[in-house]
Design a protein around this motif. Structure first.
Motif, short mmCIF file in Angstrom:
data_model
loop_
_atom_site.label_atom_id
_atom_site.label_comp_id
_atom_site.label_asym_id
_atom_site.label_seq_id
_atom_site.Cartn_x
_atom_site.Cartn_y
_atom_site.Cartn_z
N MET A 72 0.88 -1.22 -0.06
CA MET A 72 0.00 0.02 0.03
C MET A 72 0.96 1.33 -0.21
O MET A 72 0.45 2.43 -0.14
CB MET A 72 -0.97 0.12 1.35
N GLY A 73 2.10 1.28 0.35
CA GLY A 73 3.02 2.29 0.38
C GLY A 73 2.85 2.96 1.71
O GLY A 73 3.63 3.89 2.07
N VAL A 74 2.14 2.36 2.60
CA VAL A 74 1.86 2.86 4.02
C VAL A 74 1.47 1.96 4.90
O VAL A 74 0.45 1.24 4.31
CB VAL A 74 0.99 4.29 4.30
N ALA A 75 1.66 1.86 6.22
CA ALA A 75 0.87 0.77 7.02
C ALA A 75 -0.28 1.31 7.34
O ALA A 75 -0.44 2.49 7.63
CB ALA A 75 1.73 0.93 8.24
N PRO A 76 -1.28 0.51 7.25
CA PRO A 76 -2.55 0.87 7.51
C PRO A 76 -3.01 0.90 9.04
O PRO A 76 -2.19 0.35 9.78
CB PRO A 76 -3.70 -0.31 7.13
N ASN A 77 -3.92 1.75 9.35
CA ASN A 77 -4.47 1.92 10.88
C ASN A 77 -5.04 0.57 11.28
O ASN A 77 -5.65 -0.25 10.74
CB ASN A 77 -5.39 2.89 10.90
N ALA A 78 -4.34 0.27 12.65
CA ALA A 78 -4.44 -1.05 13.12
C ALA A 78 -6.22 -1.42 13.42
O ALA A 78 -6.64 -2.33 13.16
CB ALA A 78 -3.87 -1.50 14.38
N ALA A 79 -6.88 -0.32 13.96
CA ALA A 79 -8.21 -0.53 14.14
C ALA A 79 -8.95 -0.71 12.66
O ALA A 79 -9.97 -1.37 12.79
CB ALA A 79 -8.80 0.67 15.12
N ASN A 80 -8.65 0.02 11.68
CA ASN A 80 -9.65 0.16 10.48
C ASN A 80 -9.13 -1.53 9.85
O ASN A 80 -9.96 -2.08 9.39
CB ASN A 80 -8.62 1.06 9.50
N LEU A 81 -8.06 -1.88 9.96
CA LEU A 81 -7.55 -3.13 9.59
C LEU A 81 -8.33 -4.38 10.28
O LEU A 81 -8.83 -5.17 9.67
CB LEU A 81 -6.08 -3.49 9.65
N GLU A 82 -8.30 -4.32 11.47
CA GLU A 82 -9.19 -5.11 12.41
C GLU A 82 -10.44 -5.40 11.94
O GLU A 82 -11.15 -6.30 11.71
CB GLU A 82 -9.00 -5.02 13.78
N ALA A 83 -11.30 -4.08 11.55
CA ALA A 83 -12.56 -3.84 11.31
C ALA A 83 -12.84 -4.69 9.96
O ALA A 83 -13.74 -5.29 9.78
CB ALA A 83 -12.95 -2.39 11.32
N LEU A 86 -12.30 -8.55 10.38
CA LEU A 86 -13.68 -9.08 10.71
C LEU A 86 -14.94 -9.03 9.78
O LEU A 86 -15.60 -9.76 9.68
CB LEU A 86 -14.25 -8.25 12.15
N ALA A 87 -14.99 -7.81 9.11
CA ALA A 87 -15.95 -7.90 8.01
C ALA A 87 -15.78 -8.82 7.05
O ALA A 87 -17.04 -9.28 6.55
CB ALA A 87 -16.19 -6.28 7.45
N PHE A 89 -14.78 -11.68 7.12
CA PHE A 89 -15.16 -13.02 7.47
C PHE A 89 -16.41 -12.92 8.04
O PHE A 89 -16.98 -13.93 8.68
CB PHE A 89 -14.12 -13.47 8.55
N GLY A 90 -17.26 -11.92 7.94
CA GLY A 90 -18.67 -11.89 8.44
C GLY A 90 -18.66 -11.99 9.76
O GLY A 90 -19.87 -12.15 10.35
N VAL A 91 -17.90 -11.28 10.62
CA VAL A 91 -17.91 -11.26 12.01
C VAL A 91 -17.93 -9.71 12.38
O VAL A 91 -16.99 -9.02 12.05
CB VAL A 91 -16.79 -11.88 12.75
N GLY A 92 -18.88 -9.47 13.25
CA GLY A 92 -19.17 -8.10 13.66
C GLY A 92 -18.20 -7.83 14.89
O GLY A 92 -17.64 -8.99 15.37
N PRO A 93 -17.86 -6.53 15.53
CA PRO A 93 -17.13 -6.51 16.47
C PRO A 93 -17.84 -7.29 17.89
O PRO A 93 -17.19 -7.75 18.64
CB PRO A 93 -17.24 -4.84 16.84
N ALA A 94 -18.96 -7.32 17.95
CA ALA A 94 -19.71 -8.14 19.02
C ALA A 94 -19.44 -9.48 19.13
O ALA A 94 -19.45 -10.04 20.10
CB ALA A 94 -21.09 -7.89 19.02
N GLY A 95 -19.13 -10.05 17.76
CA GLY A 95 -18.82 -11.43 17.66
C GLY A 95 -17.27 -11.83 18.06
O GLY A 95 -16.78 -13.05 17.87
N ARG A 96 -16.47 -10.91 18.44
CA ARG A 96 -15.24 -11.15 18.56
C ARG A 96 -14.86 -11.77 19.74
O ARG A 96 -15.20 -11.16 20.92
CB ARG A 96 -14.39 -9.79 18.26
N ALA A 97 -14.35 -12.66 19.66
CA ALA A 97 -13.90 -13.41 20.92
C ALA A 97 -13.01 -13.01 21.86
O ALA A 97 -11.74 -12.46 21.22
CB ALA A 97 -13.60 -14.99 20.74
N GLY A 98 -13.05 -12.84 23.07
CA GLY A 98 -12.28 -12.41 24.05
C GLY A 98 -11.14 -13.60 24.52
O GLY A 98 -11.45 -14.61 24.45
N LEU A 99 -10.11 -13.03 25.29
CA LEU A 99 -9.37 -13.97 25.72
C LEU A 99 -9.64 -14.42 27.27
O LEU A 99 -10.33 -13.47 28.21
CB LEU A 99 -7.89 -13.59 26.00
#
Length: 130
Positions: A72-83, A86-87, A89-99
């Protein structure tokens, strides 16, 4: 490349690996956002000796590797990348498993005893240079 990889024009961005032991299964996935790709290549060569069964079972299967930052020429924002992942793979933030508490404690031990120690990384890189 396999059905378990995500590939960009410059090479592999992601992959899945697994190890099956007598009483354990370890599966991990990577998604390379940004890295020193030259150092990564040295480490992946590893210190293993030909004929050593431990090395033969765990050595890296070499393919061209790239990173999102390089592509991309620049590292993406981590929060945007995670979202975005997740999208995809059809998983919303509420479906994200915690430790669990045990998993969090194990991760904190690994960080404290190994990954936060610059000497541990220096040994791995030095071994890869041989």
């Amino acid at each position: 490349m396999t059905e378990r990889d995500i590939v960009a024009p410059g090479g592999k961005l992601s992959g899945v690996a697994a190890w099956l032991g007598g009483r354990a299964l370890l599966v991990h996935a990577t998604f390379l956002v940004d890295a020193d790709l030259d150092a990564l290549a040295r480490v992946c060569n590893g210190p293993g000796a030909a004929g050593d069964p431990r090395w033969e079972r765990t050595r890296s299967r070499r393919v061209a590797v790239t990173s999102l930052a390089r592509e991309m020429g620049v590292a993406p924002n981590a929060a945007n990348l995670e979202a975005a992942l997740l999208a995809a793979f059809g998983v919303g933030p509420a479906g994200r498993a915690g430790l669990t508490d045990a998993e969090r404690a194990a991760a904190e031990r690994l960080l404290r005893d190994r990954y936060a120690d610059p000497a541990w990384h220096a040994v791995a890189l030095a071994d890869a240079d041989h």
